[in-house]
Design an enzyme around this catalytic site. Structure first.
Site, short mmCIF file in Angstrom:
data_model
loop_
_atom_site.label_atom_id
_atom_site.label_comp_id
_atom_site.label_asym_id
_atom_site.label_seq_id
_atom_site.Cartn_x
_atom_site.Cartn_y
_atom_site.Cartn_z
N ASP A 1 1.11 4.01 0.23
CA ASP A 1 -0.25 4.36 -0.14
C ASP A 1 -0.96 4.82 1.15
O ASP A 1 -0.44 4.68 2.26
CB ASP A 1 -0.97 3.20 -0.84
CG ASP A 1 -2.14 3.71 -1.70
OD1 ASP A 1 -2.53 4.88 -1.55
OD2 ASP A 1 -2.67 2.94 -2.52
C1 NOJ Z 1 -5.24 5.46 -2.55
C2 NOJ Z 1 -4.93 4.91 -3.92
O1 NOJ Z 1 -4.70 3.53 -3.83
C3 NOJ Z 1 -3.73 5.55 -4.58
O2 NOJ Z 1 -3.63 5.11 -5.90
C4 NOJ Z 1 -3.85 7.05 -4.54
O3 NOJ Z 1 -2.74 7.64 -5.18
C5 NOJ Z 1 -3.95 7.49 -3.08
N1 NOJ Z 1 -5.14 6.90 -2.47
C6 NOJ Z 1 -4.01 9.01 -2.95
O4 NOJ Z 1 -5.20 9.48 -3.42
#
Ligand code: NOJ
Length: 715
Positions: free
Chosen positions: A289
Site C-alpha cells: 500500500d
Molecule cells: C491507500 C489505500 O489504502 C489503498 O486502498 C489504495 O489502493 C491506495 N492508497 C492507492 O490509492
C-alpha cells in the site's frame, strides 16, 4: 493449530446459498517463459528495480506525493507501473514514452482505485453487499472494469475484502461487512467480475486483493492503527476472504498498513511468503500500500528506508507503491548480500508475466482505444445495471405500513440535506465518477411515472454538518401542509472512507433535530439514510414511520429509490454489518461467543451492560420486505452423518403477505459441544430467491465436511 470438524450442530434459518466457484483460468507460472527470461537477462539492475516500482501520476493522489518527475523515471526505465493515470489520451501519452523512448521498450502497467464504478457509479461496496446478490455484484464489478479498461486502465486496486467488526473505521464502506462467509462469496464474485475467465480481454482488468492482512481490525477503529487479534480469530475470521479471492484467480495482492502480531504486513514473511505463497499457492505479485515500506521506520522495525526496503523484498513484496525505496535504496542490499538477485528476478518475472498475459507486449495500446472509450462509458445498459444494483442494495429497516406509498393523490414534502443532493451519491472512492451525472432522490421521485398521483414541495432543511437551523420554520410550515414527509439524511461522502474514522457514529449536525421537529407535526415520515457505515439510528427509529438504509447508491440513486418508494420494487436487502445502539457496544457482531455467563436479564452476574441492551439496534442479516415470509421447521436428510457425508438441509419458505418479494434465506449453524468455544451462530450458506405472494418454495442447501471445520487447540 489444525482444522477439526464439529460433530454436534444446530442448524437454523434466518433467511440464502453459494454460487459455483468459477475459477479464473491461470497460466502455468511454474514453466519459464522464454520471452520473459530473455528479457530479464537483458535488464540492468536499475531496470529491474524500475519494474518493481509504482508511482502515482500528478493527476490525483490518495496520500503524500513524495516524488515528482515520474515522466523522467519512465524514460530511464526506472518506473514500470503508474496509478491514478487513466483516460485513453493520458495513458497513451505515457505509454508512448515507455515503448518509444526506453532501452527495452517494456510497456507500463496502469492502475487506479476503481472500487465501485469508473464513470457509471454503483452503490458503495457495503451497499452492494447488502443485496446478497452475487450475480448482480459480479455484474457491477464487470461493468466498472469494462469502463475502466476502455479508458486505458489495466489494473484496479479492488476488491477490498477486509472483514470488519468496526463501524468506527471509515473504510467499512469499501468492504462486505462483518461476516467471513458472505465476505468470501462476495470476494469471489468481485474477482470474477473484474478479471473474467482469463487476462488479456480488453473489457477486463487485473484485480488486486487488499489489504493483506486484517486491515479491518484496527484497534479502536482508528484507521492505520495496529491490529491485536488471536491467531484463531485471524485465521477463522479475517484470512478466509483473501484466500477466497486468490483461489478465485486474483493475481495481485496489496499489503496492509497495519502490523499483525508485532510485524508490519509489508515486512511480514509470515503473511507474504508463508501464508500467501506457501499455504495458498499464490503465484502473482504483491504490491505494497501507499508508502507502507517507508512507514516501517515509524512502526519501529526498520532504522531507515533502506532497511525497510530490504525487509519488504525479503518478506515477499514485489512492487513498491510510492515509497521509492526499491528504486532508490535497496541496491546496497543486493551488493552486500542481504538480498539475493534471484529474489529480485522472481519479482520482476511475476510482474512481466502479468504484463504479457494482459497482451501489453503485443500491443501496449490495447486498452487505449478512443472509439471504445466513448462507446463504452455510461451506456444505457450500464446505467440500467446501476439502477438494478441500487434497488437491490437498499435495506428496509422499519415500516409501519407507510411504504410503499398509496397510489392516491397526496402532497409529498421532501426535505433533508441529501434529498436533492447529487455529489454525495457517488460515495467515497468514486474513481472518475461525477456527482453531476447522478439522479437525486427528489429528481427520481418527480421523474417516475407514478409521480402523477402526487404534488411535491422541497426545502433542504439544513446542511449535513453544522448547527444552522434557520430553515426549520419554513420546513415545518411545508411539512404541516403535506400528507407525507420524505426526509433524506446521513453522511457526506468524506465522512466515511479512508482516514475517516470516528468515535461517534451518529448522524451529524442538526439532522436529527430536523427529524424530531418533523415528527412533532404528526405527519407520517419516511426517512432515507444515505451513508457509508453503520450509524447509531435510535433517534431515527423513534421518529420515523419507515426507514430505508440507502447507503451511497451511485449514479441511479434517485430512480432506484423512487421505484422502492412507489412500490415498483419490493426491498430485499439485508444488513451485512450490525448497527449498534451505542458506540460503547463496539465491537458488536452477530457471531459472538456464548461466554460462560450468557445473558440472563434477571441475573446480575451474567454478561451484560447495566445501561444498554447487549443487542445491536439492527443485526447482521436483518432487513424487512413489503411482504412477510414464514418458514417451516428445517429438516436434514438424515439424523447422523459421517465425515464423508453431505448434509442436505431443506426448508419451505412461504410468502404470506400481499406483495411478490425476494427473500434471502440464510443458513446458520452452531456447534453446541466442541473442543474450543464456538460462535452462537455462523452463516454457512444463503440463497436469494423470488417468491410470489401466496407461493411456497422449498429451499435446499448442501453442506459438507469443510463447512463444519474449525481450528482446534494449539496444545
Ligand atoms: C491507500 C489505500 O489504502 C489503498 O486502498 C489504495 O489502493 C491506495 N492508497 C492507492 O490509492
Amino acid at each position: 493449530m489444525k482444522i477439526i470438524i464439529l460433530n454436534v450442530i444446530v442448524i437454523t434459518f434466518f433467511m440464502a446459498a453459494c454460487s459455483p466457484k468459477n475459477v479464473t483460468k491461470m497460466v502455468d507460472s511454474s514453466k519459464p517463459d522464454p520471452f520473459i527470461e530473455q528479457l530479464i537477462s537483458k535488464m540492468t539492475l536499475d531496470e529491474k528495480l524500475g519494474q518493481m516500482t509504482l508511482y502515482t501520476t500528478d493527476w490525483e493522489s490518495t496520500g503524500p506525493t513524495i516524488r515528482g518527475g515520474y515522466q523522467d523515471d519512465i524514460k530511464t526505465g526506472r518506473c514500470g507501473a503508474l496509478f491514478n493515470s487513466h483516460t485513453v489520451d493520458f495513458t497513451t501519452r505515457l505509454q508512448k514514452i515507455a515503448v518509444e523512448e526506453t532501452r527495452l521498450k517494456i510497456p507500463l502497467l496502469f492502475g487506479y482505485d476503481v472500487i465501485h464504478g469508473y464513470k457509471t457509479m454503483f452503490p458503495i461496496p457495503m451497499g452492494e453487499a447488502a443485496s446478497w446478490d452475487l450475480q448482480a455484484i459480479e455484474r457491477s464489478a464487470y461493468i466498472m472494469s469494462k469502463e475502466a479498461a476502455a479508458s486505458g486502465l489495466h489494473w484496479t486496486f479492488a476488491p477490498m475484502v477486509d472483514i470488519s467488526r468496526e463501524p468506527r473505521w471509515g473504510r467499512v464502506m469499501e468492504g462486505a461487512g462483518e461476516d467471513t462467509y458472505l465476505g468470501s462469496r462476495i470476494a469471489e464474485a468481485r474477482v470474477r467480475g473484474i478479471q473474467g475467465d482469463g487476462f488479456g480481454k480488453s473489457d477486463r482488468l487485473l484485480a488486486c486483493v487488499k489489504h493483506f492482512a486484517a486491515y479491518g481490525a484496527p484497534i479502536a477503529g482508528r484507521d492505520y492503527n495496529s491490529v491485536e487479534i488471536s491467531e484463531r480469530v485471524f485465521r477463522e475470521t479475517y484470512l478466509p476472504t483473501y484466500e477466497a479471492a486468490i483461489k478465485a484467480g486474483a493475481k495481485t495482492v496489496m499489503t496492509s498498513f497495519n502490523d499483525y502480531d508485532g510485524v508490519p504486513a509489508t515486512g511480514s514473511k509470515y503473511l507474504l511468503t508463508e501464508i500467501l505463497r506457501n499455504e495458498w499457492g499464490f503465484d502473482g505479485f504483491v504490491v505494497t500500500d501507499y508508502t507502507s515500506i517507508n512507514e516501517m521506520v515509524n512502526h519501529g522495525v526498520a532504522k531507515d528506508q533502506t532497511d525497510a526496503g530490504i525487509m519488504a523484498v525479503n518478506a515477499g513484496v514485489d512492487m513498491d507503491m510510492q515509497s521509492a525505496a526499491f528504486q532508490e535504496k535497496i541496491k546496497i542490499g543486493i551488493t552486500d548480500g542481504r538480498i539475493k538477485m534471484e529474489k529480485i528476478d522472481a519479482s520482476v518475472r511475476s510482474i512481466l508475466r502479468l504484463k504479457k498475459e494482459l497482451g501489453l507486449f503485443e500491443n501496449p495500446y490495447k486498452f487505449s482505444d478512443k472509439v471504445r472509450e466513448s462507446n463504452t462509458i455510461m451506456t444505457k445498459e450500464h446505467l440500467d445495471a446501476s439502477k438494478d444494483m441500487a434497488k437491490k442494495s437498499v435495506v428496509l429497516l422499519k415500516n409501519t405500513g407507510v411504504l410503499p406509498l398509496a397510489k392516491k393523490p397526496m402532497k409529498i414534502f421532501v426535505t433533508g440535506p441529501l434529498a436533492d443532493d447529487k455529489n454525495n451519491l457517488i460515495g467515497a472512492w468514486s474513481a472518475s465518477g461525477e456527482g453531476r451525472h447522478c439522479v437525486s432522490l427528489y429528481e427520481g421521485l418527480r421523474q417516475h411515472p407514478a409521480s402523477g398521483n402526487y404534488t411535491f414541495e422541497h426545502v433542504k432543511g439544513c446542511e449535513i454538518e453544522g448547527t444552522d437551523k434557520s430553515q426549520f420554520n419554513i420546513v415545518l410550515e411545508k411539512a404541516r401542509a403535506s400528507d407525507i414527509i420524505i426526509v433524506a439524511i446521513g453522511e457526506h461522502k468524506d465522512l466515511s472512507g479512508e482516514a475517516a474514522s470516528k468515535t461517534m457514529i451518529r448522524i451529524p449536525g442538526v439532522q436529527e433535530d430536523l427529524l424530531k421537529a418533523l415528527k412533532a407535526t404528526g405527519k407520517p415520515i419516511i426517512t432515507i439514510i444515505m451513508n457509508g457505515r453503520p450509524l447509531i439510528l435510535n433517534e431515527v427509529e423513534m421518529n420515523s414511520d419507515a426507514i430505508l438504509e440507502a447507503w451511497w447508491l451511485g449514479t441511479q440513486a434517485g430512480t432506484a429509490l423512487a421505484d422502492i418508494v412507489y412500490g415498483d420494487y419490493n426491498p430485499s436487502g439485508k444488513l451485512p454489518m450490525s448497527f449498534p445502539r451505542h458506540e460503547g457496544q463496539i465491537p458488536i457482531y452477530y457471531n459472538h461467543k456464548n461466554t460462560g455467563r450468557p445473558l440472563n436479564p434477571t441475573d446480575k452476574y451474567t454478561t451484560k451492560y447495566i445501561d444498554a441492551p447487549n443487542t445491536p439496534l439492527y443485526s447482521f442479516g436483518y432487513g424487512l420486505s413489503y411482504t412477510t415470509f414464514t418458514y417451516s421447521t428445517p429438516m436434514t436428510n438424515k439424523s447422523s452423518f459421517s465425515d464423508a457425508d453431505q448434509v442436505t438441509i431443506s426448508v419451505n419458505v412461504s410468502n404470506t403477505g400481499n406483495f411478490d418479494g425476494e427473500e434471502v434465506v440464510q443458513l446458520y449453524i452452531r456447534d453446541l459441544v466442541a473442543s474450543v468455544t464456538r460462535p452462537v451462530k455462523e452463516l454457512k450458506a444463503f440463497k436469494k430467491l423470488m417468491i410470489k405472494k401466496g407461493e411456497t418454495k422449498k429451499v435446499e442447501f448442501v453442506l459438507s465436511k469443510n463447512d463444519f471445520e474449525f481450528y482446534d487447540q494449539k496444545w
